[in-house]
Design an enzyme around this catalytic site. Structure first.
Site, PDB file in Angstrom:
ATOM      1  CB  CYS A 109      -0.915  -0.053   1.246  1.00 67.17           C
ATOM      2  SG  CYS A 109      -2.183   1.472   1.238  1.00 67.17           S
ATOM      3  CG  ASP A 129      -6.762  -1.273  -5.111  1.00 65.14           C
ATOM      4  OD1 ASP A 129      -6.970   0.028  -4.678  1.00 65.14           O
ATOM      5  OD2 ASP A 129      -5.650  -1.732  -4.793  1.00 65.14           O
ATOM      6  CG  HIS A 164      -6.210  -1.148  -1.442  1.00 63.79           C
ATOM      7  ND1 HIS A 164      -5.252  -0.635  -2.257  1.00 63.79           N
ATOM      8  CD2 HIS A 164      -5.686  -0.459  -0.083  1.00 63.79           C
ATOM      9  CE1 HIS A 164      -4.257  -0.238  -1.769  1.00 63.79           C
ATOM     10  NE2 HIS A 164      -4.483  -0.055  -0.533  1.00 63.79           N
TER      11      HIS A 164
END
Length: 198
Positions: free
Chosen positions: A83, A131, A163
């Site tokens: 991330c 995502d 995500h």
């Protein structure tokens, strides 16, 4: 080495519904109002690479810009970013500057096109089907850019996950468990291939 990139201001694990991640990135929740931006994060990554070079004996070969320790075989430095951390793996994937040699990024966030164009080392991407931060369009743009860089790359897309699947996926969900485990084993295989010398 696991660097602390958040300056004591991580996103809460169980954040409230009104938590604004963009405001967090801009420093709204930080005690001193410091943004979680390259001007504050890059020095942390640079310090980590410097520590690996000095304290642990990694040196930069002036001919090929890989790392070596004394008379030992060349040693390279790889990094994985999940991330938020993915942006900084990409920003520092510059063996030509004595930074990172090999990268692996998982459900990346906020990676700019110019940052991706600048990489000089192998990179693998592990992405989620759903995502909002790294949607299909961004993934396809990234693939075009990576092809243009000429460095080895791979993009793995996992169906049925969103995500964050590799760090907070539900282990009872078959798709999430498979994507998380596959990403882990793929990272080991990727680093095993690209961190070794020819």
């Amino acid at each position: 080495m696991i660097p602390e990139l958040f300056d004591g201001d991580p996103i809460p694990l169980n954040r409230p519904g009104d938590f604004d991640i963009v405001a967090w990135r801009d420093g709204k929740y930080h005690p001193q109002g410091k943004a979680h931006a390259p001007e504050n994060i890059d020095p942390i990554v640079d310090a980590c690479v410097k520590e690996l070079r000095t304290r642990y004996g990694f040196k930069v070969c002036p001919k090929c810009f890989t790392f070596w320790a004394g008379t030992d075989p060349l040693q390279k430095i790889g990094a994985i970013g999940y991330c938020f951390g993915a942006k900084y793996v990409v920003r520092h994937l510059r063996p030509d500057l004595g930074k990172l040699d090999v990268g692996f990024i998982v459900h990346p966030s906020w990676v700019g096109e110019e940052e991706l164009h600048a990489i000089k080392g192998p990179i693998a991407v592990s992405a989620a089907e759903t995502d909002a931060i790294f949607p299909a369009e961004k993934r396809h743009e990234s693939e075009i850019i990576l092809k243009e860089t000429g460095v080895p790359y791979q993009i793995a897309l996992f169906s049925g996950v969103a995500h964050g699947f590799a760090v907070r996926g539900d282990p009872n969900n078959r798709s999430a468990r498979y994507a998380k485990e596959s990403t882990f084993f793929h990272s080991l295989q990727w680093f095993g291939e690209y961190l070794r010398d020819e």
